[in-house]
Design a protein around this motif. Structure first.
Motif, PDB file in Angstrom:
ATOM      1  N   SER A   6       7.113  -0.923 -11.365  1.00 36.51           N
ATOM      2  CA  SER A   6       6.589  -1.678 -10.225  1.00 36.51           C
ATOM      3  C   SER A   6       5.105  -1.426  -9.985  1.00 36.51           C
ATOM      4  O   SER A   6       4.569  -0.369 -10.305  1.00 36.51           O
ATOM      5  CB  SER A   6       7.367  -1.312  -8.962  1.00 36.51           C
ATOM      6  OG  SER A   6       8.729  -1.658  -9.095  1.00 36.51           O
ATOM      7  N   TRP A   7       4.450  -2.446  -9.405  1.00 39.55           N
ATOM      8  CA  TRP A   7       3.043  -2.380  -9.012  1.00 39.55           C
ATOM      9  C   TRP A   7       2.112  -2.117 -10.206  1.00 39.55           C
ATOM     10  O   TRP A   7       1.125  -1.389 -10.089  1.00 39.55           O
ATOM     11  CB  TRP A   7       2.827  -1.329  -7.920  1.00 39.55           C
ATOM     12  CG  TRP A   7       3.606  -1.653  -6.692  1.00 39.55           C
ATOM     13  CD1 TRP A   7       3.398  -2.670  -5.816  1.00 39.55           C
ATOM     14  CD2 TRP A   7       4.768  -0.960  -6.209  1.00 39.55           C
ATOM     15  NE1 TRP A   7       4.353  -2.661  -4.823  1.00 39.55           N
ATOM     16  CE2 TRP A   7       5.197  -1.620  -5.038  1.00 39.55           C
ATOM     17  CE3 TRP A   7       5.474   0.168  -6.643  1.00 39.55           C
ATOM     18  CZ2 TRP A   7       6.295  -1.201  -4.318  1.00 39.55           C
ATOM     19  CZ3 TRP A   7       6.572   0.583  -5.919  1.00 39.55           C
ATOM     20  CH2 TRP A   7       6.975  -0.099  -4.766  1.00 39.55           C
ATOM     21  N   ASN A   8       2.442  -2.710 -11.333  1.00 38.72           N
ATOM     22  CA  ASN A   8       1.567  -2.706 -12.503  1.00 38.72           C
ATOM     23  C   ASN A   8       1.373  -4.154 -12.934  1.00 38.72           C
ATOM     24  O   ASN A   8       2.261  -4.763 -13.536  1.00 38.72           O
ATOM     25  CB  ASN A   8       2.181  -1.890 -13.645  1.00 38.72           C
ATOM     26  CG  ASN A   8       2.124  -0.394 -13.399  1.00 38.72           C
ATOM     27  OD1 ASN A   8       1.056   0.214 -13.384  1.00 38.72           O
ATOM     28  ND2 ASN A   8       3.295   0.210 -13.184  1.00 38.72           N
ATOM     29  N   SER A   9       0.224  -4.727 -12.611  1.00 37.59           N
ATOM     30  CA  SER A   9       0.017  -6.163 -12.810  1.00 37.59           C
ATOM     31  C   SER A   9       0.029  -6.561 -14.282  1.00 37.59           C
ATOM     32  O   SER A   9       0.337  -7.720 -14.603  1.00 37.59           O
ATOM     33  CB  SER A   9      -1.302  -6.598 -12.171  1.00 37.59           C
ATOM     34  OG  SER A   9      -2.403  -5.919 -12.749  1.00 37.59           O
ATOM     35  N   ARG A  39      -1.492   1.713 -12.839  1.00 39.30           N
ATOM     36  CA  ARG A  39      -2.561   0.878 -13.388  1.00 39.30           C
ATOM     37  C   ARG A  39      -2.483   0.802 -14.909  1.00 39.30           C
ATOM     38  O   ARG A  39      -3.480   1.002 -15.615  1.00 39.30           O
ATOM     39  CB  ARG A  39      -3.927   1.404 -12.945  1.00 39.30           C
ATOM     40  CG  ARG A  39      -4.171   1.265 -11.448  1.00 39.30           C
ATOM     41  CD  ARG A  39      -5.598   1.514 -11.072  1.00 39.30           C
ATOM     42  NE  ARG A  39      -5.794   1.328  -9.628  1.00 39.30           N
ATOM     43  CZ  ARG A  39      -6.954   1.481  -9.001  1.00 39.30           C
ATOM     44  NH1 ARG A  39      -8.023   1.800  -9.686  1.00 39.30           N
ATOM     45  NH2 ARG A  39      -7.045   1.304  -7.699  1.00 39.30           N
ATOM     46  N   GLY A  67       5.693   3.569 -11.713  1.00 41.06           N
ATOM     47  CA  GLY A  67       5.196   2.657 -10.698  1.00 41.06           C
ATOM     48  C   GLY A  67       3.760   2.951 -10.298  1.00 41.06           C
ATOM     49  O   GLY A  67       3.369   4.102 -10.135  1.00 41.06           O
ATOM     50  N   SER A  68       2.957   1.895 -10.153  1.00 45.63           N
ATOM     51  CA  SER A  68       1.577   2.003  -9.687  1.00 45.63           C
ATOM     52  C   SER A  68       0.766   3.021 -10.482  1.00 45.63           C
ATOM     53  O   SER A  68       0.184   3.947  -9.932  1.00 45.63           O
ATOM     54  CB  SER A  68       1.541   2.376  -8.197  1.00 45.63           C
ATOM     55  OG  SER A  68       0.237   2.232  -7.677  1.00 45.63           O
ATOM     56  N   TRP A  72       2.436   6.387  -9.125  1.00 44.03           N
ATOM     57  CA  TRP A  72       1.348   6.510  -8.158  1.00 44.03           C
ATOM     58  C   TRP A  72       0.281   7.496  -8.616  1.00 44.03           C
ATOM     59  O   TRP A  72      -0.197   8.335  -7.859  1.00 44.03           O
ATOM     60  CB  TRP A  72       1.898   6.885  -6.769  1.00 44.03           C
ATOM     61  CG  TRP A  72       2.823   5.843  -6.236  1.00 44.03           C
ATOM     62  CD1 TRP A  72       4.186   5.880  -6.266  1.00 44.03           C
ATOM     63  CD2 TRP A  72       2.470   4.578  -5.664  1.00 44.03           C
ATOM     64  NE1 TRP A  72       4.710   4.717  -5.723  1.00 44.03           N
ATOM     65  CE2 TRP A  72       3.673   3.909  -5.350  1.00 44.03           C
ATOM     66  CE3 TRP A  72       1.258   3.957  -5.374  1.00 44.03           C
ATOM     67  CZ2 TRP A  72       3.692   2.636  -4.772  1.00 44.03           C
ATOM     68  CZ3 TRP A  72       1.284   2.694  -4.796  1.00 44.03           C
ATOM     69  CH2 TRP A  72       2.487   2.051  -4.489  1.00 44.03           C
ATOM     70  N   SER A 116       0.829  -1.180   0.000  1.00 40.54           N
ATOM     71  CA  SER A 116       0.000   0.000   0.000  1.00 40.54           C
ATOM     72  C   SER A 116       0.862   1.228   0.000  1.00 40.54           C
ATOM     73  O   SER A 116       2.007   1.216   0.386  1.00 40.54           O
ATOM     74  CB  SER A 116      -0.916   0.005   1.219  1.00 40.54           C
ATOM     75  OG  SER A 116      -0.150   0.039   2.392  1.00 40.54           O
ATOM     76  N   GLN A 117       0.307   2.305  -0.458  1.00 37.43           N
ATOM     77  CA  GLN A 117       1.025   3.557  -0.514  1.00 37.43           C
ATOM     78  C   GLN A 117       0.141   4.628   0.100  1.00 37.43           C
ATOM     79  O   GLN A 117      -1.002   4.803  -0.286  1.00 37.43           O
ATOM     80  CB  GLN A 117       1.348   3.925  -1.966  1.00 37.43           C
ATOM     81  CG  GLN A 117       1.949   5.312  -2.143  1.00 37.43           C
ATOM     82  CD  GLN A 117       3.431   5.316  -1.855  1.00 37.43           C
ATOM     83  OE1 GLN A 117       3.992   4.279  -1.520  1.00 37.43           O
ATOM     84  NE2 GLN A 117       4.053   6.462  -1.948  1.00 37.43           N
ATOM     85  N   ASP A 122       6.220  -6.509  -7.706  1.00 33.81           N
ATOM     86  CA  ASP A 122       4.788  -6.824  -7.694  1.00 33.81           C
ATOM     87  C   ASP A 122       4.139  -6.544  -9.050  1.00 33.81           C
ATOM     88  O   ASP A 122       3.142  -5.821  -9.147  1.00 33.81           O
ATOM     89  CB  ASP A 122       4.090  -6.003  -6.602  1.00 33.81           C
ATOM     90  CG  ASP A 122       2.723  -6.579  -6.246  1.00 33.81           C
ATOM     91  OD1 ASP A 122       2.405  -7.689  -6.707  1.00 33.81           O
ATOM     92  OD2 ASP A 122       1.966  -5.908  -5.525  1.00 33.81           O
ATOM     93  N   CYS A 123       4.698  -7.129 -10.079  1.00 34.64           N
ATOM     94  CA  CYS A 123       4.185  -6.957 -11.443  1.00 34.64           C
ATOM     95  C   CYS A 123       3.470  -8.202 -11.951  1.00 34.64           C
ATOM     96  O   CYS A 123       3.174  -8.286 -13.151  1.00 34.64           O
ATOM     97  CB  CYS A 123       5.330  -6.598 -12.387  1.00 34.64           C
ATOM     98  SG  CYS A 123       5.885  -4.887 -12.250  1.00 34.64           S
TER      99      CYS A 123
END
Length: 558
Positions: free
Chosen positions: A184-187, A159, A156-157, A129, A2-3, A213-214
């Motif tokens: 990072s944090w982009n599925s 979406r 990062g993040s 973000w 979480s951020q 977390d990709c």
């Protein structure tokens, strides 16, 4: 992960308009039509991908996305862009556009695109973000050729959609100077990694690649293994929180053998198994420059070190080793006991949350004295026993620690004097964490005495939370002496979540001490109840001392 998102304020003075215009007007004249030729040579075409509805909407409002044709147009656009940056609370810098966590909208992204023609010398672009960037990134990537000097790209993040990451893969060819890429944090990166990094060529200048977390697949991991030999300049590789790449570790390890410049390798929570230690150990001998290794939160790793005769022994320059929550066994500890003391450059060691090592780590902890550079030692929740704690206390007398975490080790309670004797010689300790250590009144009284005599003078954070056995008299002695810690910024004496107690008369001593602590900002007192009289004391304190000191009292207040 979480951020915590913080809204940026644009309050305060702003730069004069002329300074903003002059910065970019000079840089915009430096580059002629060379960018157009680069666009053609790299084959970046809008038609390569079908735009989504959101992207089409963005395209419709890009009325200022092309380079200005006159100085008047340039000045007008500069004024609009300056207002745009001020709205986001950011300042204009000719080589850096940092819009990290700015809650960008689709319209904002369009304005970012409009900025690009004015920033031919841009070296850093950070729009991490910002959730609404997803689906609109193609409008940015289609104009990457305008910022061909870009060295740092952070997304990062955001979406990102599948269309976004595919378009990015094509656009990377337009920024050959790229040194840092963070997705990072982009599925949606998962399963598409070959499409994104397909343009990476032999001699790539990329030094940092972060893919945390990709949702990477085993196929992505295999591709990474094939790609690594091409990335000769790679220094930082972070593949953390990709739990499916453990099965392709053999391919990754083979690739690592060709990255001799690698300094940081992070494989936190990557689904590594016992066999992974031996696979990685075969690659370590090629990583002579490795400074930081993170294998934490791989719970199946336990037992792997006992199968390797000398794991990690070849990493002579290693400065940071993180084996937090790796389910280390007693045999693992025996193996590490032979190796860790040989890592003479080690500065940070994290063995936290390995409960099975508690009764078998006496030899390992006693040999930490042979690590002269060690500054941070994290051993929280390791189920240490009296014998191992004694060995640790004796070894700590030979160390110049700055961070020491022994939280959640019950054996510390009633035995803190062993550690305090060693800390008398400490002139560098800045963070001491003793949360949930079953401390008793005598422990805090001895700590107060040590503080009073001028030791621990550089302490900045002192965490004593969840030690409910300390009586009011103990807290009173402590609060009467804590003011000697002039560097203290954070103090936490919170109670356990299941507990609630009235504050004793010691609260008055604490308020008096705080007035003498020039740097204190946070005081954790969760679940301590302030009766009406003490609440009034606290109100008067805030009225008399407007320093923004935060008392975190939490629930159970009357």
């Amino acid at each position: 992960m979480s951020q915590i998102r913080k809204k940026n304020s644009s309050d305060g003075e702003t730069k004069p308009r002329t300074s903003f215009i002059n910065i970019f007007f000079k840089s915009s004249k430096r580059r002629p039509s060379k960018d157009e030729s680069r666009k053609k040579s790299n084959g970046i075409e809008v038609a390569d991908f079908q735009p989504s509805d959101d992207t089409q909407k963005t395209e419709n409002i890009l009325d200022t996305a092309e380079p200005p044709t006159s100085e008047m147009e340039l000045g007008s656009r500069m004024e609009k862009n300056e207002q745009f940056l001020q709205k986001l609370g950011r300042k204009a810098v000719s080589k850096c556009l940092d819009l990290n966590n700015c809650r960008l909208t689709t319209e904002d992204v369009a304005e970012v695109v409009a900025l690009l023609p004015l920033l031919p010398d841009l070296e850093k672009l950070d729009i991490s973000w910002n959730d609404l960037v997803g689906g609109t990134l193609q409008s940015v990537t289609q104009r990457m050729h305008l910022i061909s000097q870009l060295k740092v790209l952070r997304l990062g993040s955001c979406r990102l959609t599948t269309d976004d990451v595919q378009a990015l893969g094509v656009a990377l060819d337009a920024i050959p100077e790229l040194e840092e890429l963070n997705l990072s944090w982009n599925s949606k990166v998962g399963g598409n990694l070959p499409l994104i990094l397909q343009k990476v060529q032999e001699g790539s200048k990329i030094q940092t690649l972060e893919l945390v977390d990709c949702d990477l697949t085993p196929e992505d991991g295999a591709f990474m293994g094939q790609l690594l030999p091409i990335m000769q300049n790679l220094e930082v590789l972070d593949l953390s929180i990709n739990r499916n790449i453990g099965s392709s570790l053999h391919s990754i390890a083979q690739g690592l053998k060709s990255t001799s410049n690698l300094k940081v390798l992070k494989l936190h929570s990557c689904g590594l198994s016992q066999k992974s230690v031996r696979i990685l150990d075969a690659a370590f001998s090629y990583l002579c420059e490795l400074r930081k290794l993170d294998l934490s939160c791989n719970k199946e790793l336990g037992g792997g070190f006992e199968d390797s005769s000398a794991p990690l022994a070849v990493l002579g320059h290693l400065e940071v080793l993180n084996l937090h929550q790796c389910s280390l066994t007693a045999d693992d500890v025996v193996s590490l006991t032979q190796v860790i003391p040989l890592l003479s450059s080690l500065q940070e060691l994290d063995l936290s949350a390995n409960k099975k090592m508690g009764g078998s780590s006496e030899n390992l902890l006693s040999r930490l004295r042979f690590l002269p550079a060690l500054k941070s030692l994290l051993l929280n929740n390791c189920a240490l026993q009296s014998e191992t704690f004694t060995a640790l206390a004796e070894a700590s007398a030979h160390l110049a620690l700055e961070v020491f975490d022994l939280s959640w080790n019950k054996c510390v309670g009633g035995n803190l004097k062993l550690l305090l004797e060693s800390l008398k010689c400490s002139e560098s300790l800045q963070v001491l964490r003793l949360s949930s250590c079953s401390l008793v009144t005598e422990d805090v009284a001895l700590l107060a005495s040590l503080i009073q005599t001028g030791h621990l003078a550089k302490l900045q954070k002192l965490i004593l939370s969840y030690n409910d056995s300390i009586c009011d008299a103990g807290w009173a002695i402590f609060c009467q002496n804590v003011w000697f810690l002039k560097e203290l910024t954070e103090l936490d004496i919170s109670l356990r979540p299941s507990t609630a107690r009235d504050c004793g008369q010691w609260f008055g001593h604490l308020l008096c001490a705080v007035t003498k602590l020039p740097k204190i900002t946070d005081i954790g007192m969760k679940r301590w109840i302030l009766p009406a009289a003490q609440q009034e004391e606290l109100e008067h304190f805030h009225q008399d001392h407007r320093r923004g000191i935060h008392f975190e009292l939490g629930e159970f207040q009357e």
